[in-house]
Design an enzyme around this catalytic site. Sequence first.
Site, short mmCIF file in Angstrom:
data_model
loop_
_atom_site.label_atom_id
_atom_site.label_comp_id
_atom_site.label_asym_id
_atom_site.label_seq_id
_atom_site.Cartn_x
_atom_site.Cartn_y
_atom_site.Cartn_z
N ALA A 183 0.62 -0.91 -0.03
CA ALA A 183 0.13 -0.28 -0.02
C ALA A 183 0.73 1.12 -0.09
O ALA A 183 1.94 0.93 0.42
CB ALA A 183 -1.09 0.08 1.23
N ASP A 184 0.72 2.78 -0.75
CA ASP A 184 0.61 3.48 -0.35
C ASP A 184 0.30 4.69 0.59
O ASP A 184 1.15 5.44 0.80
CB ASP A 184 0.98 4.10 -2.11
#
Length: 411
Positions: free
Chosen positions: A279-280
């Site tokens: 995930a960013d």
Amino acid sequence: MSLEAIVFDRSEPENVSVKVLDQLLLPYTTKYVPIHTIDDGYSVIKSMQVRGAPAIAIVGSLSVLTEVQLIKHNPTSDVATLYSLVNWESTKTVLNKRLDFLLSSRPTAVNLSNSLVEIKNILKSSSDLKAFDGSLYNYVCELIDEDLANNMKMGDNGAKYLIDVLQKDGFKDEFAVLTICNTGSLATSGYGTALGVIRSLWKDSLAKTDKADSGLDNEKCPRMGHVFPLETRPYNQGSRLTAYELVYDKIPSTLITDSSIAYRIRTSPIPIKAAFVGADRIVRNGDTANKIGTLQLAVICKQFGIKFFVVAPKTTIDNVTETGDDIIVEERNPEEFKVVTGTVINPENGSLILNESGEPITGKVGIAPLEINVWNPAFDITPHELIDGIITEEGVFTKNSSGEFQLESLF
């Protein structure tokens, strides 16, 4: 791993050195880029020579440290001319603007934003450049060391959780997993997030195999036997980077195209039981920004009843933004989509073609009409409804009876 994404020499705290692996050249060429200034950090992040939310935050923070030490030791350097070093308040003003510039290199990645906010707080409370340098050095070292420790925890948390779920479901055989982009040693300080879970699952599988072979444990139990990494167009982080890490670690794996997920699930000789993605940015309700293609993977997993997990440290969770609708999604240069960059191969024997210095030659090949319009988002947003669990260093978070994640305890 034989390669480190970030090489940080901290043997001299007041004169550190930093270099990052140019991941655009992998898997055939190993080249490190030195980081001396914030401009260097911006460049390697923007160009995707370094990528992965944790690694971006680390490299960004290190670039601030190297610039601060450069202007302190060499006040006549080019970058030092940007500052009024005789006036600390003026220096702080310039540094704050430089930090804002650095953030613009990758606005979607919350890790970088969080790190720069922390650095701004350190800057605000520092009495002079020397004090800021010392406090910043301590912060960066802690950031790197905690990232590695947390990656190990996430790996073990995720592996244990999946095995427990499969055992409760009565599954006792070999299984496979899916992953997208690169979330391993090359995207972090080491071990990885989603790929870290896969590494822990593989260690668990090897341990069970050893016990069975020695006759110590004949009971059948679930064990991971194969990984299907997605190529991850258009930058091919899956085929260039994740495939490299899996091959190096000798984890059984088969690279697949982004468009073959559904058919691979239907035809796989080993049942696919889970997908692990990085995930960013994860917002308060669990909506997740990650590499483009993650949303379609989640939708397909939902269709086939495959568990879909997001793996990320607490630093990736945005405790301000309520839903994914408010996440700013970076769009890349359309030209990047019209070409494929790679290493030139001799078509007759499959060997690398080298230049006069003995280095592999890289080149770009056009794959689309130059006149065609292109939409090239770097990320997509996966709604929390499609996510079965969020794996962090604190444990695995699942949804309540109302179908909502409760991530408040992490804030």
